[in-house]
Design an enzyme around this catalytic site. Structure first.
Site, PDB file in Angstrom:
ATOM      1  N   GLU A 233      -2.992   5.312 -13.243  1.00 26.09           N
ATOM      2  CA  GLU A 233      -4.284   4.741 -13.630  1.00 26.09           C
ATOM      3  C   GLU A 233      -5.406   5.605 -13.074  1.00 26.09           C
ATOM      4  OE1 GLU A 233      -3.842   0.618 -12.338  1.00 26.09           O
ATOM      5  OE2 GLU A 233      -4.753   1.029 -10.413  1.00 26.09           O
TER       6      GLU A 233
ATOM      7  N   ARG B 188       1.868 -15.382  -3.494  1.00 17.66           N
ATOM      8  CA  ARG B 188       2.273 -15.943  -2.203  1.00 17.66           C
ATOM      9  C   ARG B 188       1.021 -16.241  -1.393  1.00 17.66           C
ATOM     10  NH1 ARG B 188       0.715 -11.415   0.785  1.00 17.66           N
ATOM     11  NH2 ARG B 188       1.128  -9.441  -0.249  1.00 17.66           N
TER      12      ARG B 188
ATOM     13  N   GLY C 261       0.803  -1.229   0.000  1.00 20.79           N
ATOM     14  CA  GLY C 261       0.000   0.000   0.000  1.00 20.79           C
ATOM     15  C   GLY C 261       0.834   1.276   0.000  1.00 20.79           C
TER      16      GLY C 261
ATOM     17  N   TYR D 220      -8.172   6.830 -10.800  1.00 21.23           N
ATOM     18  CA  TYR D 220      -8.435   6.611  -9.386  1.00 21.23           C
ATOM     19  C   TYR D 220      -9.933   6.474  -9.188  1.00 21.23           C
ATOM     20  CZ  TYR D 220      -8.673   7.347  -4.360  1.00 21.23           C
ATOM     21  OH  TYR D 220      -8.924   7.202  -3.020  1.00 21.23           O
TER      22      TYR D 220
HETATM   23  P1  ADP Z   1      -1.939  -9.110   2.157  1.00 23.27           P
HETATM   24  O1  ADP Z   1      -2.664  -8.820   0.907  1.00 23.27           O
HETATM   25  O2  ADP Z   1      -1.503 -10.513   2.333  1.00 23.27           O
HETATM   26  O3  ADP Z   1      -2.596  -8.497   3.321  1.00 23.27           O
HETATM   27  P2  ADP Z   1      -0.075  -7.078   2.551  1.00 23.27           P
HETATM   28  O4  ADP Z   1      -0.014  -6.103   1.413  1.00 23.27           O
HETATM   29  O5  ADP Z   1      -0.719  -6.673   3.807  1.00 23.27           O
HETATM   30  O6  ADP Z   1      -0.619  -8.397   1.945  1.00 23.27           O
HETATM   31  O7  ADP Z   1       1.380  -7.548   2.820  1.00 23.27           O
HETATM   32  C1  ADP Z   1       1.690  -8.629   3.643  1.00 23.27           C
HETATM   33  C2  ADP Z   1       2.948  -8.314   4.342  1.00 23.27           C
HETATM   34  O8  ADP Z   1       3.968  -8.042   3.412  1.00 23.27           O
HETATM   35  C3  ADP Z   1       2.849  -7.104   5.217  1.00 23.27           C
HETATM   36  O9  ADP Z   1       3.686  -7.345   6.327  1.00 23.27           O
HETATM   37  C4  ADP Z   1       3.382  -5.989   4.329  1.00 23.27           C
HETATM   38  O10 ADP Z   1       3.933  -4.954   5.105  1.00 23.27           O
HETATM   39  C5  ADP Z   1       4.435  -6.725   3.554  1.00 23.27           C
HETATM   40  N1  ADP Z   1       4.666  -6.283   2.167  1.00 23.27           N
HETATM   41  C6  ADP Z   1       3.878  -6.453   1.107  1.00 23.27           C
HETATM   42  N2  ADP Z   1       4.448  -6.000  -0.022  1.00 23.27           N
HETATM   43  C7  ADP Z   1       5.647  -5.515   0.338  1.00 23.27           C
HETATM   44  C8  ADP Z   1       6.735  -4.906  -0.378  1.00 23.27           C
HETATM   45  N3  ADP Z   1       6.716  -4.730  -1.688  1.00 23.27           N
HETATM   46  N4  ADP Z   1       7.804  -4.521   0.326  1.00 23.27           N
HETATM   47  C9  ADP Z   1       7.848  -4.724   1.644  1.00 23.27           C
HETATM   48  N5  ADP Z   1       6.864  -5.305   2.369  1.00 23.27           N
HETATM   49  C10 ADP Z   1       5.789  -5.694   1.732  1.00 23.27           C
HETATM   50  P1  ADP Z   2      -0.249  -2.874  -3.205  1.00 29.73           P
HETATM   51  O1  ADP Z   2       0.696  -3.640  -4.061  1.00 29.73           O
HETATM   52  O2  ADP Z   2       0.420  -1.786  -2.467  1.00 29.73           O
HETATM   53  O3  ADP Z   2      -1.103  -3.773  -2.380  1.00 29.73           O
HETATM   54  P2  ADP Z   2      -2.612  -2.439  -4.881  1.00 29.73           P
HETATM   55  O4  ADP Z   2      -2.584  -2.115  -6.323  1.00 29.73           O
HETATM   56  O5  ADP Z   2      -2.996  -3.816  -4.502  1.00 29.73           O
HETATM   57  O6  ADP Z   2      -1.188  -2.098  -4.246  1.00 29.73           O
HETATM   58  O7  ADP Z   2      -3.569  -1.391  -4.161  1.00 29.73           O
HETATM   59  C1  ADP Z   2      -3.703  -1.327  -2.759  1.00 29.73           C
HETATM   60  C2  ADP Z   2      -4.959  -0.531  -2.402  1.00 29.73           C
HETATM   61  O8  ADP Z   2      -4.902   0.783  -2.949  1.00 29.73           O
HETATM   62  C3  ADP Z   2      -6.245  -1.110  -2.958  1.00 29.73           C
HETATM   63  O9  ADP Z   2      -6.782  -2.098  -2.108  1.00 29.73           O
HETATM   64  C4  ADP Z   2      -7.146   0.110  -3.037  1.00 29.73           C
HETATM   65  O10 ADP Z   2      -7.663   0.456  -1.767  1.00 29.73           O
HETATM   66  C5  ADP Z   2      -6.171   1.206  -3.430  1.00 29.73           C
HETATM   67  N1  ADP Z   2      -6.120   1.378  -4.901  1.00 29.73           N
HETATM   68  C6  ADP Z   2      -5.204   0.871  -5.753  1.00 29.73           C
HETATM   69  N2  ADP Z   2      -5.441   1.243  -7.020  1.00 29.73           N
HETATM   70  C7  ADP Z   2      -6.549   2.019  -6.982  1.00 29.73           C
HETATM   71  C8  ADP Z   2      -7.309   2.745  -7.968  1.00 29.73           C
HETATM   72  N3  ADP Z   2      -6.956   2.745  -9.250  1.00 29.73           N
HETATM   73  N4  ADP Z   2      -8.388   3.437  -7.555  1.00 29.73           N
HETATM   74  C9  ADP Z   2      -8.742   3.468  -6.256  1.00 29.73           C
HETATM   75  N5  ADP Z   2      -8.076   2.835  -5.289  1.00 29.73           N
HETATM   76  C10 ADP Z   2      -6.987   2.106  -5.625  1.00 29.73           C
END
Ligand code: ADP
Ligand code: ADP
Ligand code: MG
Length: 445
Positions: free
Chosen positions: A200, A292, A165, A202
């Protein structure tokens, strides 16, 4: 196949994998940093190896130290958990080159999904709906300006290699674009060692709904339904539930099929998650694939009766999936609350000594944690200290059960998100199920 699994992680997920390994008759090796030497994930493994000082870079992200630990203990497989090295294609490749089975998808599949722009292109060609991405290499050229205006404001700048995030920037006016691009690039460079970003559309206040998939090395992929993860703070999940209160059977089926297509497009052979954002009309768009096991996997286990970590290990062993799509049936409703050592209003981390820890118990209550009384929550890692999961016959009963379990959960010594979760359990917007990713921010503002 393999007999001894090195678990390259810490905390609750290390313990979770340890259990699954033991149930399958496999030996386990825990690794730990000096900050975690007394942790339960170390105590319950068959063997353990210290891999370095507290800093993640020097321990849980230290490939050389982890490979050396595998070598000295004679481990022949590695489970990466989530976070840390779990989505590092290079690590998966080095494991395989060192005759260690990586318990996850192929490094090629990790690589294809790790780069978010390329991942979107890949799944688009498999018929998966996505939001248009605009690539921005350098300055905001007239051409890019044109593309942005076509997509329409607000837009979101995202890191190609992003995760957790972090590093996303919302832009509402063209005047702010160049400045926000600079900020996003430097944050991305810092966090992900790559300043590649893309733009992209929002979506305002969408739902985050994701599909669990499971594949094997024989080309089979099935899905295990969805999880609604729209209760978020800073684009990070705090509470998840399955099934989603807003999906209907038709959309659920469509999303499942599309997720399987996305997984098949990269030859996916393990447990994984395809994430979507969903608008008010239930239009859904691919966000990314997490290659994962995920934090919130237990709620899917509760409603399907499938042990995802065990099946993930079996797939890595080369076994064929033991389930076909028609075998996957959903029963009841499950909710997970992430209990973090944070201030429940500001989410400022609050590490320190837990003085008293009394876990909730009872029928349909599940806890995943390595915390206990006298446990010291170290300041070096993610602040999540427990996952509380409940299962009941329907959503209403699951909420009642979670409410009771949260009130029974006693943690003294550090601030936690328990009070916030209790408040969510009685919030009208949560109760009627129509909450979105903006819910928490709006409410706490
Ligand atoms: P989930 O969708 O499983 O909830 P999260 O996005 O919460 O995944 O990530 C799971 C764990 O991995 C969390 O501890 C988050 O801080 C860590 N994490 C996820 N992506 C990254 C990244 N690119 N770099 C570092 N930590 C990450
Ligand atoms: P990450 O790898 O950090 O998990 P994601 O692409 O999965 O990134 O996005 C994490 C969160 O950010 C989503 O669950 C959503 O809440 C918000 N988000 C991401 N892309 C968009 C978008 N295009 N519009 C609105 N919210 C978004
Ligand atoms: Mg994500």
């Amino acid at each position: 196949m393999f007999k001894k699994v090195l678990i390259a992680n810490r905390g609750e997920i290390s313990l979770r994998v340890n259990r699954a390994c033991h149930e399958l008759g496999l030996k386990t090796v825990a690794v730990y940093s000096t900050a975690d030497k007394d942790s339960l994930h170390v105590k319950f493994a068959d063997e353990s190896v210290c891999i370095g000082p507290p800093s993640p870079k020097e321990s849980y992200l230290n490939m050389q130290a982890i490979l050396a630990a595998a070598e000295v203990t004679g481990a022949d497989a590695v489970h990466p958990g989530y976070g840390f090295l779990s989505e590092n294609a290079e690590f998966a490749k080095i494991c395989e080159a060192s005759n260690l089975t990586f318990i996850g998808p192929s490094y090629e599949a990790i690589g294809s999904m790790g780069h978010k722009i390329r991942a979107k292109e890949k799944v688009e060609s498999a018929g998966v709906p996505t939001l248009t991405s605009i690539k921005v290499k350098g300055e905001v050229t007239p051409e890019i300006r044109k593309q942005v205006e076509k997509v329409g404001f607000p837009i979101l700048i995202k890191a190609a290699m992003g995760g957790g995030g972090r590093g996303m920037k919302i832009v509402r006016r063209i005047e702010d674009l160049a400045g926000q691009l600079d900020v996003a690039r430097s944050e991305a460079k810092n966090a992900f060692s790559s300043d590649e970003v893309y733009i992209e559309k929002y979506l305002e206040n969408p739902k985050h709904i994701e599909i669990q998939v499971l594949g094997d090395k024989h080309g089979n992929v099935i899905h295990l339904g969805e999880r609604d993860c729209s209760i978020q703070r800073r684009h990070q999940k705090l509470l998840e539930e399955a099934p989603s209160p807003v999906l209907n059977e038709e959309v659920r089926m469509k999303m499942g099929l599309v997720a399987v297509a996305a997984a098949k497009a990269v030859g996916y052979s393990s447990a994984g998650t395809v994430e979507f954002i969903v608008d008010k009309n239930l239009n859904f768009y691919f966000l990314e694939m997490n290659t994962r096991i995920q934090v919130e996997h237990p709620i899917t286990e509760m409603i399907t009766g499938v042990d995802l970590v065990r099946e993930q290990i079996r797939s890595a062993m080369g076994e064929k999936l033991r389930y076909q799509q028609k075998d996957i049936q959903f029963r009841g409703h499950s909710i997970e609350c992430r209990i973090t050592a944070e201030d429940p209003r500001t989410f400022a981390p609050n590490p320190g000594q837990i003085k008293l820890f009394h876990p909730p118990m009872g029928f349909g209550v599940r806890l995943e944690s390595t915390a206990c009384s006298d446990y010291f929550v170290p300041p070096f890692y993610d602040s999540m200290i427990a996952k509380l999961i409940v299962h009941d016959e329907n959503r209403k009963m699951a909420i009642m059960k979670m409410h009771g379990a949260l009130k029974e959960f006693v943690i003294h010594g550090v601030k936690t998100t328990i009070p916030l979760h209790i408040d969510i359990m009685t919030h009208p917007e949560f109760l009627d199920g129509r909450y979105d990713t903006g819910f928490l921010t709006r409410w706490l503002a």
